[in-house]
Scaffold this motif. Structure first.
Motif, PDB file in Angstrom:
ATOM      1  N   GLU A  27      39.198  43.578  38.788  1.00 14.44           N
ATOM      2  CA  GLU A  27      40.599  43.671  38.399  1.00 14.44           C
ATOM      3  C   GLU A  27      40.769  43.762  36.891  1.00 14.44           C
ATOM      4  OE1 GLU A  27      39.397  41.859  40.654  1.00 14.44           O
ATOM      5  OE2 GLU A  27      40.586  42.077  42.484  1.00 14.44           O
ATOM      6  N   CYS A  66      34.761  33.114  37.430  1.00 10.01           N
ATOM      7  CA  CYS A  66      35.147  33.765  38.696  1.00 10.01           C
ATOM      8  C   CYS A  66      34.715  35.230  38.649  1.00 10.01           C
ATOM      9  CB  CYS A  66      36.650  33.669  38.922  1.00 10.01           C
ATOM     10  SG  CYS A  66      37.195  34.258  40.544  1.00 10.01           S
ATOM     11  N   SER A 114      34.472  37.370  40.797  1.00 11.98           N
ATOM     12  CA  SER A 114      35.195  38.282  41.691  1.00 11.98           C
ATOM     13  C   SER A 114      36.383  38.972  41.007  1.00 11.98           C
ATOM     14  CB  SER A 114      35.695  37.520  42.928  1.00 11.98           C
ATOM     15  OG  SER A 114      36.574  36.462  42.519  1.00 11.98           O
ATOM     16  N   LEU A 115      36.796  38.454  39.884  1.00 14.70           N
ATOM     17  CA  LEU A 115      37.935  39.065  39.160  1.00 14.70           C
ATOM     18  C   LEU A 115      37.511  40.109  38.138  1.00 14.70           C
ATOM     19  CD1 LEU A 115      40.157  35.912  38.488  1.00 14.70           C
ATOM     20  CD2 LEU A 115      40.440  37.653  40.257  1.00 14.70           C
TER      21      LEU A 115
END
Length: 461
Positions: A293, A287, A289-290
């Motif tokens: 974070e 993933c 997109s993480l």
């Protein structure tokens, strides 16, 4: 409190003795003048009585010899015995006329009395008063014998007597003042020791003691002074011991807290960084997109670890016993210069040898400087801080000057300054905090290297 004028006790007592002595001399002079006036009047009265008796004898002789041409009155025989300068003898008839008068001239003197004394003497006395005695014969009054003294002569005699007393006063009074001042100076010499002892007590030297004195009053002062100094010394020693124990307990609590933070929070932050790194690797494969974070968690954990390192350094700095006071303070200043990023500049200067300082003094000095730098940088908003640590004449002097807000209440009375005062008190030193000469604040700390035993002031004989 008003500034009252100060007078030397010896001078004041000497002036009072001089005033009392002058008053006594004045009273003695007045007594002599009064006595001399009474004696002059008594002498005139006695001469008048002699003249009257002599004239009575002359008249009786005339009647006894039945002299048809009587030589009466005749003042020549009596004048040969009683005449003095300025004395006048006269016979006044029944109708008040002067039948015969005989006067001796007044001597010419170079030292005539001053006009002020003449007016004073004439105002108090009656130097021109006449003495009259009746001349009697067989119960009938033939006339009066009148005797008087020239007022100028009597005034001159009084001035002569007063001048002798004034001369004695002019010689005796300065001599008396010198002797009284010398005696008072010798008697009050121990007060200098008392004053010196009080100054040393005010300066914080509670080991000062006064020697025995000869006077009972000063001995009582000495006993009270020594007892007070001993009581204060004992009380401060007990307070310093209690403060040392409290500071030691505080340092132990700081070390304990530093261990807890290092063991618990440090490991937890390290685990969070490790988990963030593992999560980033997994997110990169499954993933993407993480990734942001995960990087944010890692950066936050890294920032927290930097903050924790700073807190651990303040709670438990490098051991001063291992690095030495100079190296520890240089590292502390370098750390502040590094964290300030150019906003605040710290400078330190040493003068003396600090390698042999006791561990307690070194550790407390480090904490005092640490608190002072924190107050100057964070609370006073200083942009420049200068530190100077010197050792001379058995004491250590610490001077910290900054250009911050000197009226800041936290910088003046906060817990940091209170902690510094307690540490300085534990070392039996002195601390002062005031506005700097060119603005900002000035902190001064003086710590003695060793405490001597009771010092007895030398007794000045």
């Amino acid at each position: 409190m008003w500034n009252r004028p100060r007078f030397d006790l010896k001078v004041r007592l000497t002036l009072r003795v001089a005033a009392i002595s002058a008053a006594c001399f004045a009273a003695i002079s007045a007594y002599f003048l009064i006595t001399a006036d009474r004696a002059a009047h008594a002498r005139i009265d006695a001469i008048a009585a002699i003249v009257a008796k002599t004239l009575e004898l002359q008249q009786g002789k005339v009647l006894w010899t039945a002299n048809p041409r009587p030589d009466f009155p005749n003042l020549d025989p009596v004048s040969a015995y009683v005449m003095t300068p300025g004395l006048c003898l006269a016979f006044r008839g029944p109708s008040g006329e002067i039948i015969q008068r005989f006067c001796s001239g007044a001597p010419v003197t170079a030292d005539a009395p001053p006009q002020i004394f003449t007016a004073f003497y004439h105002g108090l006395f009656d130097p021109g008063r006449k003495a009259a005695r009746p001349v009697m014969l067989r119960g009938s009054k033939l006339g009066e014998a009148v005797v008087s003294v020239d007022p100028a002569v009597q005034t001159a005699e009084a001035w002569h007597e007063a001048g002798r007393l004034m001369l004695a006063l002019a010689i005796a009074l300065p001599l008396l003042c010198v002797l009284v001042y010398a005696a008072l100076a010798r008697a009050l010499r121990p007060t200098r020791l008392i004053s010196t002892g009080l100054e040393r007590i005010a300066a914080g030297d509670l080991t000062t003691r006064l020697p025995p004195f000869d006077l009972a009053e000063l001995s009582a002062v000495r006993d009270v002074f020594n007892h007070l100094a001993e009581s204060l010394d004992t009380a401060l020693a007990e307070r310093a011991e209690l403060t040392r124990k409290l500071i030691a307990l505080q340092d132990e609590e700081r070390r304990h807290l530093a261990r807890e933070l290092h063991d618990e929070f440090g490991q937890s932050l390290a685990a969070i960084r490790a988990l963030a790194s593992s999560a980033r690797q997994t997110a990169a494969q499954d993933c993407p997109s993480l990734l942001g974070e995960c990087d944010g968690i890692a950066r936050t954990a890294s920032g927290m670890m930097e903050t924790l390192r700073g807190a651990l350094f303040r709670l438990r700095p490098p051991e001063v016993e291992e690095l030495g006071l100079v190296a520890s303070l240089e590292g502390l200043v370098a750390g502040w210069n590094g964290r300030s990023r150019g906003e605040t500049r710290f400078a330190i200067r040493f003068d003396g040898t600090f390698e042999t300082l006791p561990a307690s003094i070194s550790a407390n000095l480090y904490r005092i400087v640490q608190e002072a730098l924190t107050n100057a940088a964070k609370h006073a908003g200083a942009t420049k801080v200068n530190l100077e640590l010197t050792m001379h004449e058995g004491e250590i002097a610490l001077a910290i000057d900054d250009d911050g807000r000197s009226t800041d209440p936290v910088a003046k009375s906060g817990m940091g300054l209170l902690g510094m005062r307690e540490r300085v008190a534990a070392l039996r030193g002195r601390l002062s905090f005031e506005a700097g000469p060119q603005g900002g604040s000035a902190l001064r700390v003086v710590i003695p290297l060793a405490s001597a035993g009771p010092q007895v002031l030398e007794h000045a004989a």
